[in-house]
Design a protein around this motif. Structure first.
Motif, short mmCIF file in Angstrom:
data_model
loop_
_atom_site.label_atom_id
_atom_site.label_comp_id
_atom_site.label_asym_id
_atom_site.label_seq_id
_atom_site.Cartn_x
_atom_site.Cartn_y
_atom_site.Cartn_z
N GLU A 1 4.26 13.34 34.60
CA GLU A 1 3.95 13.29 33.16
C GLU A 1 4.88 14.22 32.36
OE1 GLU A 1 1.36 16.41 35.08
OE2 GLU A 1 1.90 14.35 35.59
N ASP A 2 5.30 15.31 32.96
CA ASP A 2 6.23 16.22 32.27
C ASP A 2 7.57 15.53 32.05
OD1 ASP A 2 4.56 18.66 32.21
OD2 ASP A 2 4.73 18.53 34.38
N PHE A 3 8.04 14.79 33.04
CA PHE A 3 9.29 14.04 32.91
C PHE A 3 9.15 12.96 31.85
CE2 PHE A 3 10.20 16.38 36.62
CZ PHE A 3 11.55 16.27 36.92
N ALA A 4 8.00 12.31 31.82
CA ALA A 4 7.78 11.24 30.84
C ALA A 4 7.86 11.78 29.42
CB ALA A 4 6.42 10.57 31.09
N VAL A 5 7.27 12.94 29.18
CA VAL A 5 7.33 13.55 27.84
C VAL A 5 8.77 13.83 27.46
CG1 VAL A 5 6.76 15.62 26.51
CG2 VAL A 5 5.00 14.52 27.91
N LEU A 6 9.53 14.42 28.37
CA LEU A 6 10.92 14.74 28.06
C LEU A 6 11.76 13.49 27.84
CD1 LEU A 6 11.40 17.76 30.46
CD2 LEU A 6 11.32 17.84 27.97
N ARG A 7 11.54 12.47 28.66
CA ARG A 7 12.27 11.21 28.47
C ARG A 7 11.95 10.60 27.11
NH1 ARG A 7 10.49 9.77 34.25
NH2 ARG A 7 12.20 10.58 35.52
N SER A 8 10.70 10.76 26.65
CA SER A 8 10.32 10.20 25.34
C SER A 8 11.06 10.89 24.20
CB SER A 8 8.81 10.29 25.12
OG SER A 8 8.40 11.62 24.80
N HIS A 9 11.59 12.07 24.47
CA HIS A 9 12.38 12.82 23.48
C HIS A 9 13.88 12.61 23.68
CE1 HIS A 9 9.33 15.09 21.28
NE2 HIS A 9 8.64 15.11 22.42
N GLY A 10 14.24 11.70 24.59
CA GLY A 10 15.65 11.37 24.78
C GLY A 10 16.38 12.17 25.83
N PHE A 11 15.67 12.97 26.61
CA PHE A 11 16.33 13.73 27.67
C PHE A 11 16.52 12.83 28.89
CE2 PHE A 11 14.25 17.21 25.31
CZ PHE A 11 15.34 18.04 25.11
N SER A 12 17.70 12.91 29.49
CA SER A 12 17.95 12.19 30.74
C SER A 12 17.42 13.02 31.91
CB SER A 12 19.46 11.97 30.92
OG SER A 12 20.10 13.22 31.20
N ASP A 13 17.38 12.41 33.09
CA ASP A 13 16.95 13.16 34.28
C ASP A 13 17.91 14.32 34.56
OD1 ASP A 13 14.78 11.53 34.52
OD2 ASP A 13 15.46 10.49 36.32
N GLU A 14 19.20 14.15 34.26
CA GLU A 14 20.15 15.26 34.45
C GLU A 14 19.88 16.38 33.46
OE1 GLU A 14 22.22 15.52 37.09
OE2 GLU A 14 21.21 13.66 37.69
N ASP A 15 19.52 16.02 32.23
CA ASP A 15 19.15 17.04 31.24
C ASP A 15 17.91 17.81 31.72
OD1 ASP A 15 21.15 16.03 29.53
OD2 ASP A 15 19.72 14.76 28.44
N ILE A 16 16.95 17.08 32.27
CA ILE A 16 15.71 17.72 32.74
C ILE A 16 16.03 18.68 33.88
CG2 ILE A 16 13.45 17.30 33.79
CD1 ILE A 16 13.47 14.56 32.23
N TRP A 17 16.93 18.27 34.77
CA TRP A 17 17.38 19.19 35.84
C TRP A 17 17.97 20.45 35.20
CZ3 TRP A 17 18.12 18.24 41.36
CH2 TRP A 17 18.81 19.29 42.02
N ASP A 18 18.83 20.27 34.20
CA ASP A 18 19.46 21.43 33.55
C ASP A 18 18.42 22.36 32.93
OD1 ASP A 18 22.02 20.65 34.25
OD2 ASP A 18 22.48 19.75 32.30
N ILE A 19 17.44 21.79 32.24
CA ILE A 19 16.39 22.61 31.62
C ILE A 19 15.68 23.43 32.71
CG2 ILE A 19 14.18 22.60 30.39
CD1 ILE A 19 15.18 19.88 29.11
N GLY A 20 15.28 22.76 33.78
CA GLY A 20 14.58 23.45 34.86
C GLY A 20 15.45 24.47 35.57
N ALA A 21 16.70 24.11 35.82
CA ALA A 21 17.59 25.03 36.53
C ALA A 21 17.87 26.28 35.71
CB ALA A 21 18.89 24.32 36.90
N ILE A 22 18.05 26.13 34.41
CA ILE A 22 18.28 27.30 33.54
C ILE A 22 17.05 28.19 33.54
CG2 ILE A 22 18.66 28.05 31.15
CD1 ILE A 22 20.39 25.41 30.86
N ALA A 23 15.87 27.58 33.38
CA ALA A 23 14.63 28.37 33.40
C ALA A 23 14.46 29.10 34.72
CB ALA A 23 13.43 27.47 33.12
N ALA A 24 14.74 28.41 35.83
CA ALA A 24 14.58 29.02 37.15
C ALA A 24 15.61 30.12 37.39
CB ALA A 24 14.69 27.94 38.24
N PHE A 25 16.85 29.87 37.03
CA PHE A 25 17.90 30.88 37.23
C PHE A 25 17.59 32.14 36.43
CE2 PHE A 25 21.91 32.82 35.79
CZ PHE A 25 22.43 33.22 37.02
#
Length: 196
Positions: free
Chosen positions: A141-165
Motif C-alpha cells: 500500500e505504501d508503494f501504491a500511494v507513491l505511484r499515485s503521486h507519479g513516483f516510479s519504483d526506482e524513485d521509491i528505491w531512492d527515497i528508501g535508500a536515502i532515508a536508510a543511509f
C-alpha cells in the motif's frame, strides 16, 4: 568560552591523510569555502570514509525522478525525526541552497506536514519517515500511494535508500557527537556575497 571539539574522537591532521582523501577534502573546501566537519571526523577511518562518501554520492548526486532538493528534503526530515543536529543543520543549509528557499529547511525539519511543499513531496516524506523509523511496517500500500503521486519504483528505491543511509549517518553523528560547522547556519539564508 572555548569552542567544543567537532567530535568526541580525535580528528586527523589533513597532511596525515591518504592522498585521495586529502584531495577530496580540499576539493570540498574549494567549492564550499570551508571543510564540513563530517569529512574530518570520518577521515580517521579511511576505508569507511571512502565507502561512506561513495554511497553518499551514488544516492545524492545522481539524476532521476527526484530533484537534488527533494533528496535533501528526505535527509532533513528524517534527520529531524532521528534528532541528528549535525545532519539537520548541514543538510538544511544544502536544502536551502538547492531549493533557493531560505525557509524550507526549518519547516521540513520541524514538521514537514505543515511545510510549504507539494502533496507529492509530503507523500515522499511520509514514506521516508516510515523507512527511517518503522521499516518493518512497509507494505504494498505504501508503494501504491507513491505511484499515485507519479513516483516510479526506482524513485521509491531512492527515497528508501536515502532515508536508510542517513539513518546510519544520523546514528554515527550522534555517536561521535559531531558538531555542525558555524558556516552552515547562515548558508542559503542570506543572498550570496558578490565577488569583485
Amino acid at each position: 568560552m572555548a569552542t567544543p571539539p567537532i567530535s568526541r574522537y580525535p580528528v586527523p591532521e589533513l597532511e596525515s591523510l591518504p592522498q585521495d582523501i586529502r584531495t577530496r577534502i580540499l576539493q570540498v573546501q574549494d567549492k564550499a569555502g570551508f571543510v564540513p566537519n563530517v569529512f574530518l571526523a570520518l577521515a580517521r577511518r579511511p576505508e569507511e570514509f571512502r565507502a561512506f562518501f561513495a554511497y553518499h554520492d551514488a544516492l545524492m548526486e545522481k539524476e532521476g525522478g527526484l530533484t537534488k532538493a527533494e533528496r535533501e528534503m528526505i535527509v532533513v526530515a528524517t534527520s529531524g525525526a532521528n534528532q541528528c543536529q549535525y545532519c539537520v543543520v548541514a543538510h538544511g543549509a544544502i536544502l536551502r541552497v538547492r531549493a533557493k528557499n531560505p525557509w524550507i529547511a526549518d519547516q521540513v525539519a520541524i514538521n514537514y506536514r505543515k511545510a510549504d511543499i507539494t502533496a507529492r513531496q509530503k507523500a515522499m516524506l511520509d514514506f521516508a519517515l516510515k523507512v527511517a523509523q518503522e521499516s518493518h511496517r512497509i507494505g504494498d500500500e505504501d508503494f501504491a500511494v507513491l505511484r499515485s503521486h507519479g513516483f516510479s519504483d526506482e524513485d521509491i528505491w531512492d527515497i528508501g535508500a536515502i532515508a536508510a543511509f542517513f539513518a546510519l549517518s544520523n546514528r554515527m553523528a550522534n555517536l561521535i557527537n559531531l558538531r555542525p560547522n558555524e558556516e552552515f547556519y547562515l548558508l542559503g539564508r542570506l543572498p550570496p556575497e558578490k565577488k569583485a
